[in-house]
Design a protein around this motif. Sequence first.
Motif, PDB file in Angstrom:
ATOM      1  N   ARG A  61      -5.322   9.272  -4.223  1.00 46.28           N
ATOM      2  CA  ARG A  61      -6.255   9.147  -3.099  1.00 46.28           C
ATOM      3  C   ARG A  61      -5.775   8.232  -1.578  1.00 46.28           C
ATOM      4  NH1 ARG A  61     -10.864  10.225  -4.965  1.00 46.28           N
ATOM      5  NH2 ARG A  61     -11.984  10.656  -2.983  1.00 46.28           N
ATOM      6  N   ARG A  62      -5.571   8.117  -1.036  1.00 46.88           N
ATOM      7  CA  ARG A  62      -5.855   6.743  -0.312  1.00 46.88           C
ATOM      8  C   ARG A  62      -7.334   6.621   0.637  1.00 46.88           C
ATOM      9  NH1 ARG A  62      -0.646   7.374   2.335  1.00 46.88           N
ATOM     10  NH2 ARG A  62      -1.352   6.607   4.384  1.00 46.88           N
ATOM     11  N   VAL A  63      -7.199   4.959   0.943  1.00 44.85           N
ATOM     12  CA  VAL A  63      -8.028   4.502   0.842  1.00 44.85           C
ATOM     13  C   VAL A  63      -7.905   3.419   1.570  1.00 44.85           C
ATOM     14  CG1 VAL A  63      -7.517   3.772  -1.281  1.00 44.85           C
ATOM     15  CG2 VAL A  63     -10.262   3.251  -0.484  1.00 44.85           C
ATOM     16  N   ASP A  64      -8.877   2.523   2.758  1.00 47.06           N
ATOM     17  CA  ASP A  64      -8.665   1.567   3.258  1.00 47.06           C
ATOM     18  C   ASP A  64      -8.643   0.191   1.953  1.00 47.06           C
ATOM     19  OD1 ASP A  64      -7.758   1.669   5.844  1.00 47.06           O
ATOM     20  OD2 ASP A  64      -9.697   1.936   6.650  1.00 47.06           O
ATOM     21  N   VAL A  65      -7.685  -1.368   2.108  1.00 46.12           N
ATOM     22  CA  VAL A  65      -8.706  -1.980   0.469  1.00 46.12           C
ATOM     23  C   VAL A  65      -8.342  -3.192   1.413  1.00 46.12           C
ATOM     24  CG1 VAL A  65      -7.785  -2.831  -1.695  1.00 46.12           C
ATOM     25  CG2 VAL A  65      -8.045  -0.539  -1.664  1.00 46.12           C
ATOM     26  N   MET A  66      -9.519  -4.128   0.724  1.00 45.32           N
ATOM     27  CA  MET A  66      -8.930  -5.473   1.553  1.00 45.32           C
ATOM     28  C   MET A  66      -8.167  -6.263   0.698  1.00 45.32           C
ATOM     29  SD  MET A  66     -12.722  -6.321   3.702  1.00 45.32           S
ATOM     30  CE  MET A  66     -13.622  -6.519   2.121  1.00 45.32           C
ATOM     31  N   LYS A  67      -7.056  -7.277   0.629  1.00 45.32           N
ATOM     32  CA  LYS A  67      -6.104  -8.099  -0.059  1.00 45.32           C
ATOM     33  C   LYS A  67      -7.016  -8.183  -1.463  1.00 45.32           C
ATOM     34  CE  LYS A  67      -3.092  -9.452   2.965  1.00 45.32           C
ATOM     35  NZ  LYS A  67      -2.657 -10.325   3.856  1.00 45.32           N
ATOM     36  N   GLN A  68      -8.200  -8.493  -1.163  1.00 43.63           N
ATOM     37  CA  GLN A  68      -9.381  -9.653  -2.241  1.00 43.63           C
ATOM     38  C   GLN A  68     -10.486  -8.247  -3.010  1.00 43.63           C
ATOM     39  OE1 GLN A  68     -10.001  -9.212   0.882  1.00 43.63           O
ATOM     40  NE2 GLN A  68     -12.061  -9.764   1.435  1.00 43.63           N
ATOM     41  N   GLU A  69      -9.970  -7.017  -2.904  1.00 42.25           N
ATOM     42  CA  GLU A  69     -11.088  -6.148  -3.081  1.00 42.25           C
ATOM     43  C   GLU A  69     -10.650  -5.631  -4.584  1.00 42.25           C
ATOM     44  OE1 GLU A  69     -11.865  -2.986  -0.265  1.00 42.25           O
ATOM     45  OE2 GLU A  69     -11.502  -1.577  -1.746  1.00 42.25           O
ATOM     46  N   THR A  70     -11.254  -5.698  -5.599  1.00 41.54           N
ATOM     47  CA  THR A  70     -11.310  -4.991  -6.833  1.00 41.54           C
ATOM     48  C   THR A  70     -10.586  -3.831  -7.471  1.00 41.54           C
ATOM     49  OG1 THR A  70     -13.398  -5.067  -7.827  1.00 41.54           O
ATOM     50  CG2 THR A  70     -12.609  -7.236  -7.965  1.00 41.54           C
ATOM     51  N   LEU A  71     -10.676  -3.028  -7.658  1.00 41.27           N
ATOM     52  CA  LEU A  71     -10.146  -1.563  -8.313  1.00 41.27           C
ATOM     53  C   LEU A  71     -11.632  -0.978  -9.103  1.00 41.27           C
ATOM     54  CD1 LEU A  71      -8.625   0.700  -9.431  1.00 41.27           C
ATOM     55  CD2 LEU A  71      -8.208  -0.193 -11.096  1.00 41.27           C
TER      56      LEU A  71
END
Length: 208
Positions: A61-71
């Motif tokens: 799955r491709r997803v935009d994720v911020m550096k501080q974002e939790t799973l």
Amino acid sequence: MTGENCRNAVSRRAFIKGVIAGGAAVASANYLFRASTFLGQAPNVGIGERLIAINVNGQQRRVDVMKQETLAWTLRYKLGLTGTKLGCDRAECGACTVLVDDVPHYSCSMLTHTVRNRKILTIEGLAASDGTLHPVQQGIIDEQGFQCAFCMSGFIMSTVGFLKTNPNPTRTELAHGISGNLCRCQDYDKILTAMMHGAENMRKGNGV
């Protein structure tokens, strides 16, 4: 009151209203800033997002994720896998438990960027492709193991992970193995009975 005094009064009134409105706007912005930070989403302050690929339930799955974002946040609010619950959001209750490389983890305390190249399994990925439930899930249905069931997915994932290392546990061993999960309904005896039933189903081969 003279015309000049009336104009001054109106001007002061407008000024006070402006100050109050401005203060409310600042307070609202500050509240939104704190709320978004608490929920794991920083406001737009120039921190860019990064498109990454993660393996969830056997799919890339491709997803935009911020550096501080939790799973947990990514699973629920970016990928729509809401079976992973957010309870305490501080790695204490276990409601957000998922398997990472077959090992139970609190997803609220893992950054999404750290799980690239690892296999993530959520409650949505347990059942077979034909809809057959995992034996632990079936054990819960057979024993009616939960009341409100908010914590259920976390208990299931913890149990499945534990049974991979000890497929034939005693009741005490299983209780210790899933002790990191909390039930606010406090129906632990019934939950444990259901999980033991699920373990028995697995030994009989009634599962995926």
